[in-house]
Design a protein around this motif. Structure first.
Motif, PDB file in Angstrom:
ATOM      1  N   ILE A 162      42.161  58.598  35.427  1.00 18.38           N
ATOM      2  CA  ILE A 162      41.063  58.744  34.468  1.00 18.38           C
ATOM      3  C   ILE A 162      41.306  57.874  33.238  1.00 18.38           C
ATOM      4  CG2 ILE A 162      39.919  60.392  32.924  1.00 18.38           C
ATOM      5  CD1 ILE A 162      40.293  62.463  35.242  1.00 18.38           C
ATOM      6  N   ALA A 163      42.553  57.786  32.787  1.00 24.29           N
ATOM      7  CA  ALA A 163      42.875  56.926  31.644  1.00 24.29           C
ATOM      8  C   ALA A 163      42.600  55.458  31.970  1.00 24.29           C
ATOM      9  CB  ALA A 163      44.329  57.120  31.231  1.00 24.29           C
ATOM     10  N   ILE A 164      42.983  55.011  33.157  1.00 21.45           N
ATOM     11  CA  ILE A 164      42.727  53.629  33.568  1.00 21.45           C
ATOM     12  C   ILE A 164      41.228  53.382  33.678  1.00 21.45           C
ATOM     13  CG2 ILE A 164      42.970  51.973  35.469  1.00 21.45           C
ATOM     14  CD1 ILE A 164      45.762  53.220  35.966  1.00 21.45           C
ATOM     15  N   GLU A 165      40.508  54.334  34.235  1.00 23.09           N
ATOM     16  CA  GLU A 165      39.056  54.198  34.357  1.00 23.09           C
ATOM     17  C   GLU A 165      38.412  54.043  32.992  1.00 23.09           C
ATOM     18  OE1 GLU A 165      35.051  55.370  34.006  1.00 23.09           O
ATOM     19  OE2 GLU A 165      36.617  56.834  33.569  1.00 23.09           O
ATOM     20  N   HIS A 166      38.887  54.800  31.995  1.00 18.66           N
ATOM     21  CA  HIS A 166      38.350  54.686  30.637  1.00 18.66           C
ATOM     22  C   HIS A 166      38.641  53.313  30.031  1.00 18.66           C
ATOM     23  CE1 HIS A 166      37.804  59.050  30.923  1.00 18.66           C
ATOM     24  NE2 HIS A 166      36.962  58.911  29.913  1.00 18.66           N
ATOM     25  N   VAL A 167      39.814  52.770  30.278  1.00 20.35           N
ATOM     26  CA  VAL A 167      40.165  51.438  29.771  1.00 20.35           C
ATOM     27  C   VAL A 167      39.245  50.384  30.390  1.00 20.35           C
ATOM     28  CG1 VAL A 167      41.955  49.647  29.795  1.00 20.35           C
ATOM     29  CG2 VAL A 167      42.556  52.008  29.221  1.00 20.35           C
ATOM     30  N   VAL A 168      39.035  50.474  31.699  1.00 21.90           N
ATOM     31  CA  VAL A 168      38.158  49.522  32.382  1.00 21.90           C
ATOM     32  C   VAL A 168      36.730  49.641  31.850  1.00 21.90           C
ATOM     33  CG1 VAL A 168      37.127  48.943  34.630  1.00 21.90           C
ATOM     34  CG2 VAL A 168      39.577  49.381  34.453  1.00 21.90           C
ATOM     35  N   ALA A 169      36.237  50.870  31.713  1.00 23.99           N
ATOM     36  CA  ALA A 169      34.882  51.076  31.208  1.00 23.99           C
ATOM     37  C   ALA A 169      34.742  50.544  29.783  1.00 23.99           C
ATOM     38  CB  ALA A 169      34.522  52.556  31.268  1.00 23.99           C
ATOM     39  N   LYS A 170      35.736  50.794  28.951  1.00 21.30           N
ATOM     40  CA  LYS A 170      35.697  50.314  27.564  1.00 21.30           C
ATOM     41  C   LYS A 170      35.679  48.794  27.511  1.00 21.30           C
ATOM     42  CE  LYS A 170      38.174  50.809  23.181  1.00 21.30           C
ATOM     43  NZ  LYS A 170      39.366  51.367  22.539  1.00 21.30           N
ATOM     44  N   ARG A 206      31.201  44.339  26.099  1.00 23.05           N
ATOM     45  CA  ARG A 206      30.536  43.059  26.338  1.00 23.05           C
ATOM     46  C   ARG A 206      29.068  43.279  26.653  1.00 23.05           C
ATOM     47  NH1 ARG A 206      35.513  43.063  26.638  1.00 23.05           N
ATOM     48  NH2 ARG A 206      36.881  41.253  26.615  1.00 23.05           N
ATOM     49  N   PRO A 207      28.205  42.437  26.083  1.00 22.14           N
ATOM     50  CA  PRO A 207      26.755  42.629  26.283  1.00 22.14           C
ATOM     51  C   PRO A 207      26.295  42.112  27.644  1.00 22.14           C
ATOM     52  CG  PRO A 207      27.159  40.710  24.902  1.00 22.14           C
ATOM     53  CD  PRO A 207      28.501  41.345  25.159  1.00 22.14           C
ATOM     54  N   GLY A 208      25.148  42.585  28.044  1.00 13.21           N
ATOM     55  CA  GLY A 208      24.496  42.062  29.240  1.00 13.21           C
ATOM     56  C   GLY A 208      24.437  43.047  30.382  1.00 13.21           C
ATOM     57  N   GLY A 209      23.453  42.812  31.224  1.00 13.43           N
ATOM     58  CA  GLY A 209      23.242  43.666  32.381  1.00 13.43           C
ATOM     59  C   GLY A 209      24.360  43.587  33.391  1.00 13.43           C
ATOM     60  N   PHE A 210      24.918  42.376  33.577  1.00 15.96           N
ATOM     61  CA  PHE A 210      26.017  42.228  34.528  1.00 15.96           C
ATOM     62  C   PHE A 210      27.241  43.024  34.067  1.00 15.96           C
ATOM     63  CE2 PHE A 210      29.759  39.935  36.229  1.00 15.96           C
ATOM     64  CZ  PHE A 210      29.523  40.173  37.576  1.00 15.96           C
ATOM     65  N   MET A 211      27.495  43.017  32.769  1.00 19.95           N
ATOM     66  CA  MET A 211      28.645  43.769  32.244  1.00 19.95           C
ATOM     67  C   MET A 211      28.426  45.273  32.424  1.00 19.95           C
ATOM     68  SD  MET A 211      31.057  41.871  31.342  1.00 19.95           S
ATOM     69  CE  MET A 211      30.812  40.361  32.231  1.00 19.95           C
ATOM     70  N   LYS A 212      27.173  45.704  32.294  1.00 19.59           N
ATOM     71  CA  LYS A 212      26.876  47.122  32.520  1.00 19.59           C
ATOM     72  C   LYS A 212      27.128  47.473  33.991  1.00 19.59           C
ATOM     73  CE  LYS A 212      23.484  50.667  31.644  1.00 19.59           C
ATOM     74  NZ  LYS A 212      22.223  51.015  31.017  1.00 19.59           N
ATOM     75  N   PHE A 213      26.690  46.584  34.887  1.00 22.10           N
ATOM     76  CA  PHE A 213      26.958  46.783  36.311  1.00 22.10           C
ATOM     77  C   PHE A 213      28.467  46.817  36.571  1.00 22.10           C
ATOM     78  CE2 PHE A 213      28.285  44.626  40.208  1.00 22.10           C
ATOM     79  CZ  PHE A 213      27.837  45.528  41.153  1.00 22.10           C
ATOM     80  N   MET A 214      29.186  45.867  35.970  1.00 25.59           N
ATOM     81  CA  MET A 214      30.631  45.787  36.173  1.00 25.59           C
ATOM     82  C   MET A 214      31.340  47.029  35.634  1.00 25.59           C
ATOM     83  SD  MET A 214      31.405  43.287  38.000  1.00 25.59           S
ATOM     84  CE  MET A 214      33.178  43.383  37.818  1.00 25.59           C
ATOM     85  N   ARG A 215      30.809  47.610  34.559  1.00 22.41           N
ATOM     86  CA  ARG A 215      31.394  48.840  34.011  1.00 22.41           C
ATOM     87  C   ARG A 215      31.356  49.946  35.063  1.00 22.41           C
ATOM     88  NH1 ARG A 215      28.246  51.565  29.435  1.00 22.41           N
ATOM     89  NH2 ARG A 215      28.503  53.633  30.250  1.00 22.41           N
ATOM     90  N   PHE A 216      30.202  50.123  35.697  1.00 21.31           N
ATOM     91  CA  PHE A 216      30.078  51.176  36.702  1.00 21.31           C
ATOM     92  C   PHE A 216      30.820  50.817  37.983  1.00 21.31           C
ATOM     93  CE2 PHE A 216      26.426  52.107  33.969  1.00 21.31           C
ATOM     94  CZ  PHE A 216      26.719  53.429  33.680  1.00 21.31           C
ATOM     95  N   PHE A 217      30.762  49.561  38.381  1.00 24.09           N
ATOM     96  CA  PHE A 217      31.483  49.134  39.571  1.00 24.09           C
ATOM     97  C   PHE A 217      32.987  49.248  39.356  1.00 24.09           C
ATOM     98  CE2 PHE A 217      33.598  45.815  42.100  1.00 24.09           C
ATOM     99  CZ  PHE A 217      33.290  46.290  43.364  1.00 24.09           C
ATOM    100  N   GLY A 218      33.465  48.829  38.180  1.00 27.75           N
ATOM    101  CA  GLY A 218      34.893  48.929  37.861  1.00 27.75           C
ATOM    102  C   GLY A 218      35.364  50.371  37.865  1.00 27.75           C
ATOM    103  N   ALA A 219      34.543  51.263  37.294  1.00 28.12           N
ATOM    104  CA  ALA A 219      34.895  52.686  37.287  1.00 28.12           C
ATOM    105  C   ALA A 219      34.963  53.223  38.710  1.00 28.12           C
ATOM    106  CB  ALA A 219      33.881  53.477  36.462  1.00 28.12           C
TER     107      ALA A 219
END
Length: 162
Positions: A70-78, A83-96
């Motif tokens: 969970i700590a690693i997931e929070h670091v990735v999401a943060k 970073r701005p943009g739709g791709f970064m939002k997608f990457m946030r959820f994909f990374g999590a």
């Protein structure tokens, strides 16, 4: 004669320290993991734990690995949220998702290395689906307990206690 909460408490009560709260949180989490793992061991033939002692140790390891995940997931999401943009939002959820899903393989391997055949999850994909079910139930039960605990601290007018 009726006893009140005040008469049952010591004259002075110290607020718990951050270290004490952290200990209580992880200890409670470990006990919840122990309970869930024990129930799955008893009632689902796809989960096998050799003994109660192994179950306690596996619960401690699971608690540590789940909190690290969970700590690693929070670091990735943060990282991606900054970073701005739709791709970064997608990457946030994909990374999590990637961290949360991939961690189950790490957890399964850690349990295998630590306990060998004493802790075994069987079924589809060498037990990974079974492990995911067990971990999801552990997290759900932890969340239910946390919500129940917080409601106990709610004031009678419906507002939460500080």
């Amino acid at each position: 004669m009726t006893a009140t909460n005040d008469s049952l408490m010591p004259a002075t009560v110290e607020a718990p320290s951050d270290r004490q709260r952290t200990f209580a949180r992880y200890f409670t989490g470990m006990l919840i993991d122990l309970l869930v793992l024990g129930l799955f061991d008893e009632y689902w033939d796809k989960v096998h734990v050799a003994s109660f002692t192994v179950m306690v140790l596996a619960s401690v390891l699971l608690q540590i690995l789940l909190k690290v995940t969970i700590a690693i997931e929070h670091v990735v999401a943060k990282f991606f949220k900054a970073r701005p943009g739709g791709f970064m939002k997608f990457m946030r959820f994909f990374g999590a998702w990637l961290v949360l899903f991939g961690s189950k393989f790490v957890i399964l391997e850690a349990l295998s290395l630590a306990f060998g055949d004493q802790v075994h999850f069987s079924g589809v994909f060498h037990g990974i689906i079974t492990l995911i079910v067990v971990v999801v139930v552990m997290l759900l039960v932890e969340e239910i307990i946390v919500r129940f605990y917080r409601r106990l601290g709610a004031k009678s007018d419906g507002s939460a206690a500080a």
